[in-house]
Design a protein around this motif. Sequence first.
Motif, PDB file in Angstrom:
ATOM      1  N   PHE A 146       0.729  -1.200  -0.038  1.00 53.00           N
ATOM      2  CA  PHE A 146       0.065   0.053  -0.181  1.00 53.00           C
ATOM      3  C   PHE A 146       0.817   1.215   0.054  1.00 53.00           C
ATOM      4  O   PHE A 146       0.455   2.523  -0.122  1.00 53.00           O
ATOM      5  CB  PHE A 146      -1.069   0.126   1.158  1.00 53.00           C
ATOM      6  N   ASN A 147       2.005   1.229   0.129  1.00 53.32           N
ATOM      7  CA  ASN A 147       3.022   2.360   0.238  1.00 53.32           C
ATOM      8  C   ASN A 147       3.507   2.555  -1.169  1.00 53.32           C
ATOM      9  O   ASN A 147       4.143   1.526  -1.859  1.00 53.32           O
ATOM     10  CB  ASN A 147       4.110   1.817   1.139  1.00 53.32           C
ATOM     11  N   PRO A 148       3.426   3.688  -1.882  1.00 57.92           N
ATOM     12  CA  PRO A 148       3.717   3.817  -3.126  1.00 57.92           C
ATOM     13  C   PRO A 148       5.129   3.650  -3.406  1.00 57.92           C
ATOM     14  O   PRO A 148       5.403   3.147  -4.625  1.00 57.92           O
ATOM     15  CB  PRO A 148       3.438   5.222  -3.356  1.00 57.92           C
ATOM     16  N   MET A 149       5.897   4.191  -2.674  1.00 56.07           N
ATOM     17  CA  MET A 149       7.396   3.752  -3.069  1.00 56.07           C
ATOM     18  C   MET A 149       7.890   2.445  -3.007  1.00 56.07           C
ATOM     19  O   MET A 149       8.281   1.912  -3.958  1.00 56.07           O
ATOM     20  CB  MET A 149       8.063   4.459  -1.982  1.00 56.07           C
ATOM     21  N   LEU A 150       7.323   1.588  -1.971  1.00 54.95           N
ATOM     22  CA  LEU A 150       7.702  -0.024  -1.929  1.00 54.95           C
ATOM     23  C   LEU A 150       7.114  -0.552  -3.107  1.00 54.95           C
ATOM     24  O   LEU A 150       7.372  -1.396  -3.588  1.00 54.95           O
ATOM     25  CB  LEU A 150       7.278  -0.325  -0.668  1.00 54.95           C
ATOM     26  N   PRO A 219      24.842  -1.074   7.226  1.00 54.82           N
ATOM     27  CA  PRO A 219      24.219   0.111   6.157  1.00 54.82           C
ATOM     28  C   PRO A 219      24.082  -0.726   4.843  1.00 54.82           C
ATOM     29  O   PRO A 219      25.028  -1.423   4.564  1.00 54.82           O
ATOM     30  CB  PRO A 219      25.226   1.266   6.294  1.00 54.82           C
ATOM     31  N   LEU A 220      23.022  -0.683   4.200  1.00 56.16           N
ATOM     32  CA  LEU A 220      22.554  -1.401   2.879  1.00 56.16           C
ATOM     33  C   LEU A 220      23.714  -0.812   2.044  1.00 56.16           C
ATOM     34  O   LEU A 220      23.620   0.395   1.657  1.00 56.16           O
ATOM     35  CB  LEU A 220      21.317  -1.403   2.594  1.00 56.16           C
ATOM     36  N   ILE A 242      18.503   0.395   5.805  1.00 52.36           N
ATOM     37  CA  ILE A 242      18.249   1.480   5.191  1.00 52.36           C
ATOM     38  C   ILE A 242      17.713   2.904   5.832  1.00 52.36           C
ATOM     39  O   ILE A 242      17.380   2.669   7.134  1.00 52.36           O
ATOM     40  CB  ILE A 242      17.044   1.205   4.224  1.00 52.36           C
ATOM     41  N   ASP A 243      17.994   4.000   5.323  1.00 51.58           N
ATOM     42  CA  ASP A 243      17.509   5.175   5.975  1.00 51.58           C
ATOM     43  C   ASP A 243      16.240   5.722   5.649  1.00 51.58           C
ATOM     44  O   ASP A 243      15.425   6.468   6.357  1.00 51.58           O
ATOM     45  CB  ASP A 243      18.417   6.166   5.607  1.00 51.58           C
ATOM     46  N   SER A 244      15.723   5.343   4.280  1.00 49.07           N
ATOM     47  CA  SER A 244      14.435   5.531   3.814  1.00 49.07           C
ATOM     48  C   SER A 244      13.885   4.639   2.599  1.00 49.07           C
ATOM     49  O   SER A 244      15.031   3.949   2.071  1.00 49.07           O
ATOM     50  CB  SER A 244      14.332   6.904   3.516  1.00 49.07           C
ATOM     51  N   GLN A 247      15.916   6.048  -0.325  1.00 49.73           N
ATOM     52  CA  GLN A 247      17.098   5.564  -0.391  1.00 49.73           C
ATOM     53  C   GLN A 247      17.324   4.121  -1.258  1.00 49.73           C
ATOM     54  O   GLN A 247      17.837   4.044  -2.215  1.00 49.73           O
ATOM     55  CB  GLN A 247      18.007   5.589   0.853  1.00 49.73           C
ATOM     56  N   LEU A 248      16.394   3.393  -0.836  1.00 47.30           N
ATOM     57  CA  LEU A 248      16.238   1.995  -1.376  1.00 47.30           C
ATOM     58  C   LEU A 248      16.014   2.004  -2.997  1.00 47.30           C
ATOM     59  O   LEU A 248      16.679   1.507  -3.767  1.00 47.30           O
ATOM     60  CB  LEU A 248      15.242   0.867  -0.843  1.00 47.30           C
ATOM     61  N   PHE A 249      15.025   2.926  -3.116  1.00 54.88           N
ATOM     62  CA  PHE A 249      14.519   3.054  -4.550  1.00 54.88           C
ATOM     63  C   PHE A 249      15.773   3.717  -5.550  1.00 54.88           C
ATOM     64  O   PHE A 249      15.840   3.249  -6.543  1.00 54.88           O
ATOM     65  CB  PHE A 249      13.387   4.007  -4.448  1.00 54.88           C
ATOM     66  N   GLN A 250      16.226   4.649  -5.006  1.00 53.91           N
ATOM     67  CA  GLN A 250      17.331   5.317  -5.757  1.00 53.91           C
ATOM     68  C   GLN A 250      18.549   4.467  -5.873  1.00 53.91           C
ATOM     69  O   GLN A 250      19.257   4.503  -7.033  1.00 53.91           O
ATOM     70  CB  GLN A 250      17.792   6.754  -4.937  1.00 53.91           C
TER      71      GLN A 250
END
Length: 276
Positions: A146-150, A219-220, A242-244, A247-250
Motif C-alpha cells: 500500500f506504500n507507493p514507493m515500496l 548500512p545497505l 536503510i535510511d528511507s 534511498q532503497l529506490f534510488q
Amino acid sequence: MAVQPAVYGASERPPRGDYTRAADDYTCAQNWAAYTAQDHDTYHRLYLRQCEQLPGLASAAFIAALPQLGAKERIPRFDDINERLYKATRWQLVAVPGLIPEVPFFQLLANRKFPVTDWIRRPEEFEYIVEPDVFHDLFGHVPLLFNPMLADYMQRYGEGGLKAARLGSCEMLARLYWYTIEFGLIRESAGLRAYGAGILSSHGELPYSVHSPEPQRLPLTLERTMRTRYKIDSYQQTYFVIDSFEQLFQLTEGDFTPLYERLRGLPEFAADERNP
Ligand code: PHE
Ligand code: FE
C-alpha cells in the motif's frame, strides 16, 4: 510471497501446495471455502500476537497500512483486499499454491501482481513454518504494497528479475530481495525498525532483529548485500539497514548489468561474516 525457490533455498521436501490447481502462470483461485474454523483461528491468533509487539519494532508505514488487511478474525478474501489495494497503488493479489519458480514470480511482480500462498500452517507449526503460508504472505508483505514507493520498488524488482534471469544473475538479485523485502531494517527518527516481511511475520525474530546484540547491522550497499549468502532456517546474523524507502529506490535505479559482471569475480561473504 510465493517467493522463487532460490530465495528460500532449493527445498529437499516437495512443496506442500497442490500445484494441479494452478494455471500456466502458477496462479489459482483462492480456495476460501476450504478454510476450516481452525484455519481462521490460527490466522486470528497469529495476527493478534504479532500486532501486540509492533509498536517500537515495526516501521511506521507498516503499522499505518496494516488495517488495510481487513478483519483480523478470519483469513481475508484476497479480492476484498484487492478493492482497496488496486485503488491505492494499482497492485493486485493473486492466489498461488505455494512457492513458485523465479521467472513466473518475476513476471507477476513486473505486472504488479503479488502471489499469495492460500493455505495456512497447521496449529503445531504456530511458531515456525519452513515454507511461506498465507499469514507470512499477507501479514508480512501486503501492508507495504500500500506504500507507493515500496509498490514501485517491487514492480521494478520483478522487471530486474526477468533481466537477471537472462544474465544468469538471479542468485545475486535474490540476496537483495532477501536482505530488503524479507529481512530489511530501516532507521526511522524514532529508532531502528523492521520493514522486511520475514521479520514482521515472525514472533521471535521481530524483537531479535531490532534489539539483540548478537547480529551485525550494516548500512545497505548493493555490493555487500549481493555478495552475502543467507540462512533460511535460523535468525539472520547480518541485517542491512536503510535510511528511507526512497534511498532503497534510488540505490536500485541503475542498470545492474555491469554490477553483476563485476561481482561475479569477487568472493562471497558468509551469512555471519563480521567483515563490512
Ligand atoms: N535496476 C535493476 C537492474 O537494472 C533492477 C532492480 C530494480 C533490482 C529494483 C532491484 C530492485 O537490474
Ligand atoms: Fe516472503
